[in-house]
Design a protein around this motif. Structure first.
Motif, PDB file in Angstrom:
ATOM      1  N   PHE A 156      -5.349  19.959 -27.696  1.00  0.00           N
ATOM      2  CA  PHE A 156      -6.211  18.995 -27.009  1.00  0.00           C
ATOM      3  C   PHE A 156      -5.395  18.322 -25.914  1.00  0.00           C
ATOM      4  CE2 PHE A 156      -7.957  14.478 -27.225  1.00  0.00           C
ATOM      5  CZ  PHE A 156      -8.906  14.740 -26.259  1.00  0.00           C
ATOM      6  N   THR A 157      -5.639  18.693 -24.672  1.00  0.00           N
ATOM      7  CA  THR A 157      -4.907  18.108 -23.557  1.00  0.00           C
ATOM      8  C   THR A 157      -5.764  18.127 -22.310  1.00  0.00           C
ATOM      9  OG1 THR A 157      -2.972  18.297 -22.139  1.00  0.00           O
ATOM     10  CG2 THR A 157      -3.830  20.347 -23.047  1.00  0.00           C
ATOM     11  N   TYR A 158      -5.580  17.128 -21.467  1.00  0.00           N
ATOM     12  CA  TYR A 158      -6.295  17.084 -20.207  1.00  0.00           C
ATOM     13  C   TYR A 158      -5.341  17.220 -19.029  1.00  0.00           C
ATOM     14  CZ  TYR A 158     -10.580  15.956 -22.575  1.00  0.00           C
ATOM     15  OH  TYR A 158     -11.676  16.024 -23.385  1.00  0.00           O
ATOM     16  N   GLU A 159      -4.075  17.514 -19.306  1.00  0.00           N
ATOM     17  CA  GLU A 159      -3.139  17.754 -18.214  1.00  0.00           C
ATOM     18  C   GLU A 159      -3.558  19.026 -17.499  1.00  0.00           C
ATOM     19  OE1 GLU A 159      -0.818  14.400 -18.608  1.00  0.00           O
ATOM     20  OE2 GLU A 159      -0.858  15.913 -17.051  1.00  0.00           O
ATOM     21  N   PRO A 160      -3.456  19.073 -16.173  1.00  0.00           N
ATOM     22  CA  PRO A 160      -2.938  18.039 -15.274  1.00  0.00           C
ATOM     23  C   PRO A 160      -4.011  17.089 -14.760  1.00  0.00           C
ATOM     24  CG  PRO A 160      -3.326  20.042 -14.045  1.00  0.00           C
ATOM     25  CD  PRO A 160      -3.775  20.327 -15.468  1.00  0.00           C
ATOM     26  N   GLY A 161      -5.052  16.845 -15.526  1.00  0.00           N
ATOM     27  CA  GLY A 161      -6.127  15.967 -15.089  1.00  0.00           C
ATOM     28  C   GLY A 161      -5.855  14.508 -15.384  1.00  0.00           C
ATOM     29  N   TYR A 162      -6.914  13.717 -15.336  1.00  0.00           N
ATOM     30  CA  TYR A 162      -6.786  12.280 -15.522  1.00  0.00           C
ATOM     31  C   TYR A 162      -6.461  11.902 -16.960  1.00  0.00           C
ATOM     32  CZ  TYR A 162      -8.881  11.558 -10.911  1.00  0.00           C
ATOM     33  OH  TYR A 162      -9.135  11.546  -9.577  1.00  0.00           O
ATOM     34  N   GLN A 163      -5.814  10.751 -17.077  1.00  0.00           N
ATOM     35  CA  GLN A 163      -5.600  10.087 -18.352  1.00  0.00           C
ATOM     36  C   GLN A 163      -6.337   8.742 -18.290  1.00  0.00           C
ATOM     37  OE1 GLN A 163      -3.622  11.720 -20.847  1.00  0.00           O
ATOM     38  NE2 GLN A 163      -3.888  13.334 -19.336  1.00  0.00           N
ATOM     39  N   VAL A 164      -6.608   8.175 -19.453  1.00  0.00           N
ATOM     40  CA  VAL A 164      -7.247   6.864 -19.495  1.00  0.00           C
ATOM     41  C   VAL A 164      -6.374   5.867 -18.734  1.00  0.00           C
ATOM     42  CG1 VAL A 164      -7.903   4.948 -21.015  1.00  0.00           C
ATOM     43  CG2 VAL A 164      -8.495   7.299 -21.622  1.00  0.00           C
ATOM     44  N   GLY A 165      -7.015   5.084 -17.860  1.00  0.00           N
ATOM     45  CA  GLY A 165      -6.302   4.120 -17.036  1.00  0.00           C
ATOM     46  C   GLY A 165      -6.079   4.586 -15.616  1.00  0.00           C
ATOM     47  N   ASP A 166      -6.273   5.886 -15.354  1.00  0.00           N
ATOM     48  CA  ASP A 166      -6.089   6.423 -14.007  1.00  0.00           C
ATOM     49  C   ASP A 166      -7.256   6.034 -13.098  1.00  0.00           C
ATOM     50  OD1 ASP A 166      -3.735   7.615 -14.755  1.00  0.00           O
ATOM     51  OD2 ASP A 166      -4.557   9.655 -14.879  1.00  0.00           O
ATOM     52  N   LYS A 167      -6.974   6.007 -11.808  1.00  0.00           N
ATOM     53  CA  LYS A 167      -8.014   5.796 -10.802  1.00  0.00           C
ATOM     54  C   LYS A 167      -8.705   7.130 -10.523  1.00  0.00           C
ATOM     55  CE  LYS A 167      -8.506   4.627  -5.895  1.00  0.00           C
ATOM     56  NZ  LYS A 167      -7.779   4.173  -4.675  1.00  0.00           N
ATOM     57  N   ALA A 168     -10.028   7.141 -10.568  1.00  0.00           N
ATOM     58  CA  ALA A 168     -10.792   8.367 -10.361  1.00  0.00           C
ATOM     59  C   ALA A 168     -11.067   8.603  -8.881  1.00  0.00           C
ATOM     60  CB  ALA A 168     -12.122   8.298 -11.115  1.00  0.00           C
ATOM     61  N   MET A 169     -11.108   9.861  -8.495  1.00  0.00           N
ATOM     62  CA  MET A 169     -11.421  10.214  -7.119  1.00  0.00           C
ATOM     63  C   MET A 169     -12.880   9.885  -6.808  1.00  0.00           C
ATOM     64  SD  MET A 169     -11.802  14.404  -7.358  1.00  0.00           S
ATOM     65  CE  MET A 169     -12.029  14.621  -5.603  1.00  0.00           C
ATOM     66  N   ASN A 170     -13.144   9.489  -5.575  1.00  0.00           N
ATOM     67  CA  ASN A 170     -14.514   9.195  -5.146  1.00  0.00           C
ATOM     68  C   ASN A 170     -15.116  10.462  -4.534  1.00  0.00           C
ATOM     69  OD1 ASN A 170     -16.910   8.054  -4.388  1.00  0.00           O
ATOM     70  ND2 ASN A 170     -16.062   6.818  -2.736  1.00  0.00           N
ATOM     71  N   PHE A 171     -15.663  11.328  -5.395  1.00  0.00           N
ATOM     72  CA  PHE A 171     -16.176  12.626  -4.940  1.00  0.00           C
ATOM     73  C   PHE A 171     -17.503  12.482  -4.205  1.00  0.00           C
ATOM     74  CE2 PHE A 171     -17.375  12.127  -9.486  1.00  0.00           C
ATOM     75  CZ  PHE A 171     -18.743  12.025  -9.333  1.00  0.00           C
ATOM     76  N   SER A 172     -17.832  13.513  -3.438  1.00  0.00           N
ATOM     77  CA  SER A 172     -19.146  13.638  -2.794  1.00  0.00           C
ATOM     78  C   SER A 172     -19.624  15.059  -3.031  1.00  0.00           C
ATOM     79  CB  SER A 172     -19.047  13.352  -1.287  1.00  0.00           C
ATOM     80  OG  SER A 172     -18.702  12.010  -1.039  1.00  0.00           O
ATOM     81  N   LEU A 173     -20.705  15.209  -3.830  1.00  0.00           N
ATOM     82  CA  LEU A 173     -21.203  16.535  -4.214  1.00  0.00           C
ATOM     83  C   LEU A 173     -22.714  16.606  -4.012  1.00  0.00           C
ATOM     84  CD1 LEU A 173     -19.253  16.978  -7.589  1.00  0.00           C
ATOM     85  CD2 LEU A 173     -18.707  18.048  -5.388  1.00  0.00           C
ATOM     86  N   LYS A 174     -23.210  17.838  -3.867  1.00  0.00           N
ATOM     87  CA  LYS A 174     -24.640  18.056  -3.617  1.00  0.00           C
ATOM     88  C   LYS A 174     -25.451  17.975  -4.898  1.00  0.00           C
ATOM     89  CE  LYS A 174     -26.178  22.116  -2.210  1.00  0.00           C
ATOM     90  NZ  LYS A 174     -26.494  23.256  -1.321  1.00  0.00           N
ATOM     91  N   ASN A 175     -26.502  17.159  -4.838  1.00  0.00           N
ATOM     92  CA  ASN A 175     -27.428  17.018  -5.952  1.00  0.00           C
ATOM     93  C   ASN A 175     -28.472  18.138  -5.900  1.00  0.00           C
ATOM     94  OD1 ASN A 175     -28.755  15.904  -8.154  1.00  0.00           O
ATOM     95  ND2 ASN A 175     -29.669  14.209  -7.007  1.00  0.00           N
ATOM     96  N   VAL A 176     -29.232  18.285  -6.982  1.00  0.00           N
ATOM     97  CA  VAL A 176     -30.261  19.324  -7.019  1.00  0.00           C
ATOM     98  C   VAL A 176     -31.397  19.063  -6.033  1.00  0.00           C
ATOM     99  CG1 VAL A 176     -29.823  20.144  -9.365  1.00  0.00           C
ATOM    100  CG2 VAL A 176     -31.293  18.145  -9.018  1.00  0.00           C
ATOM    101  N   ASN A 177     -31.503  17.847  -5.514  1.00  0.00           N
ATOM    102  CA  ASN A 177     -32.514  17.557  -4.495  1.00  0.00           C
ATOM    103  C   ASN A 177     -31.990  17.764  -3.078  1.00  0.00           C
ATOM    104  OD1 ASN A 177     -30.837  15.372  -4.094  1.00  0.00           O
ATOM    105  ND2 ASN A 177     -32.348  13.817  -4.667  1.00  0.00           N
ATOM    106  N   GLY A 178     -30.765  18.268  -2.976  1.00  0.00           N
ATOM    107  CA  GLY A 178     -30.173  18.559  -1.678  1.00  0.00           C
ATOM    108  C   GLY A 178     -29.382  17.428  -1.075  1.00  0.00           C
ATOM    109  N   LYS A 179     -29.456  16.249  -1.648  1.00  0.00           N
ATOM    110  CA  LYS A 179     -28.741  15.095  -1.119  1.00  0.00           C
ATOM    111  C   LYS A 179     -27.303  15.065  -1.640  1.00  0.00           C
ATOM    112  CE  LYS A 179     -32.847  12.172  -0.613  1.00  0.00           C
ATOM    113  NZ  LYS A 179     -33.492  10.875  -0.989  1.00  0.00           N
ATOM    114  N   ILE A 180     -26.417  14.483  -0.846  1.00  0.00           N
ATOM    115  CA  ILE A 180     -25.026  14.326  -1.251  1.00  0.00           C
ATOM    116  C   ILE A 180     -24.881  12.997  -1.991  1.00  0.00           C
ATOM    117  CG2 ILE A 180     -22.637  14.152  -0.471  1.00  0.00           C
ATOM    118  CD1 ILE A 180     -23.890  16.920  -0.087  1.00  0.00           C
ATOM    119  N   ILE A 181     -24.269  13.063  -3.173  1.00  0.00           N
ATOM    120  CA  ILE A 181     -24.065  11.881  -4.002  1.00  0.00           C
ATOM    121  C   ILE A 181     -22.567  11.574  -4.058  1.00  0.00           C
ATOM    122  CG2 ILE A 181     -24.277  10.897  -6.318  1.00  0.00           C
ATOM    123  CD1 ILE A 181     -26.960  11.245  -4.956  1.00  0.00           C
TER     124      ILE A 181
END
Length: 203
Positions: A19-44
Motif C-alpha cells: 500500500f503506497t502512493y509514492e510518488p504521488g501526494y501524501q496527506v498534508g501536501d498541496k494539491a495541483m489545481n487541474f483543469s480537465l474536460k467534463n462530460v458536458n464539454g466544459k473545462i472544470i
C-alpha cells in the motif's frame, strides 16, 4: 451470492502489492489545481468554485466492478456534502485504447444514465492521476481549501466494505469530511484503496 464471490475475486486480484502512493501526494501536501474536460464539454478547474470549502476527488471509471459497486456511494457523498461545501469531482484516467468502455463517449453515457449531479472529468494525459498518485479505481482524495491552496486531508478507500456500504464499519470519506466541517483533525487520514488498476497508456 455469485456476485459477491466475483467481487471478492476482483478485489483480491487487483489489490496485491504494498500500500503506497509514492510518488504521488501524501496527506498534508498541496494539491495541483487541474483543469480537465467534463462530460458536458466544459473545462472544470479545482479552484474555480470560490464557495467550495474543499472537494471529494474520486478517481474512478465506468468498467471496474469495484468502481461500479461504489458508484451509488459516490453519488450519495455528493448529495450529502455538496450542500455543505465539499462536492464530488469524479475523474476517469483510464486509457480508452486499453479500455474502450472508459472512452469519453462512454463517460457521457454513464453520467447521463446514472444522473450524475457532479462533474465527471477525463484525464486524457493521465497527468493528474500520476501527480496525485492514484493507482486504483476508486481512490478518493479529500482536499480542503486553505486560502488559495487545496491541501490533501485524506487518501484512500470510501469505506471498508466494497460489497455493501450499509455494512461498512468504517466510512472513511464520510468521517473525514465531517471532521473537517467540524474543524477537527481527520482520525483516519489514509486507508488502503481497493479496486482495478488504472489502465496506463503504453510507453
Amino acid at each position: 451470492m455469485k456476485r459477491s464471490f466475483f467481487l471478492l475475486a476482483i478485489i483480491s486480484f487487483f489489490t496485491l502489492g504494498a500500500f503506497t502512493y509514492e510518488p504521488g501526494y501524501q496527506v498534508g501536501d498541496k494539491a495541483m489545481n487541474f483543469s480537465l474536460k467534463n462530460v458536458n464539454g466544459k473545462i472544470i478547474s479545482l479552484g474555480e468554485d470560490k464557495s467550495a470549502k474543499g472537494y471529494v476527488v474520486v478517481f474512478t471509471c465506468n468498467t471496474c466492478p469495484v468502481a461500479q459497486a461504489y458508484e451509488q456511494r459516490v453519488v450519495d457523498l455528493n448529495t450529502q456534502f455538496a450542500p455543505k461545501g465539499y462536492p464530488v469531482i469524479a475523474i476517469n484516467a483510464n486509457d480508452a485504447q486499453l479500455s474502450p468502455g472508459d472512452s469519453y463517449d462512454e463517460m457521457k453515457k454513464r453520467s447521463s444514465e446514472k444522473k450524475y449531479a457532479f462533474p465527471y472529468l477525463i484525464d486524457e494525459t493521465q497527468e493528474v492521476a500520476k501527480t496525485y498518485g492514484a493507482k486504483h479505481t476508486p481512490t478518493v482524495f479529500v482536499v480542503q481549501r486553505q486560502e488559495s491552496d487545496f491541501i490533501i486531508k485524506y487518501i484512500g478507500a470510501i469505506d471498508n466494505n466494497a460489497q455493501d456500504g450499509e455494512r461498512a464499519s468504517q466510512k472513511y470519506v464520510q468521517n473525514a469530511v465531517n471532521a473537517l466541517l467540524a474543524d477537527k483533525p481527520v482520525a483516519i487520514p489514509t486507508a488502503k484503496a481497493i479496486g482495478c488498476g488504472i489502465k496506463w497508456k503504453k510507453a
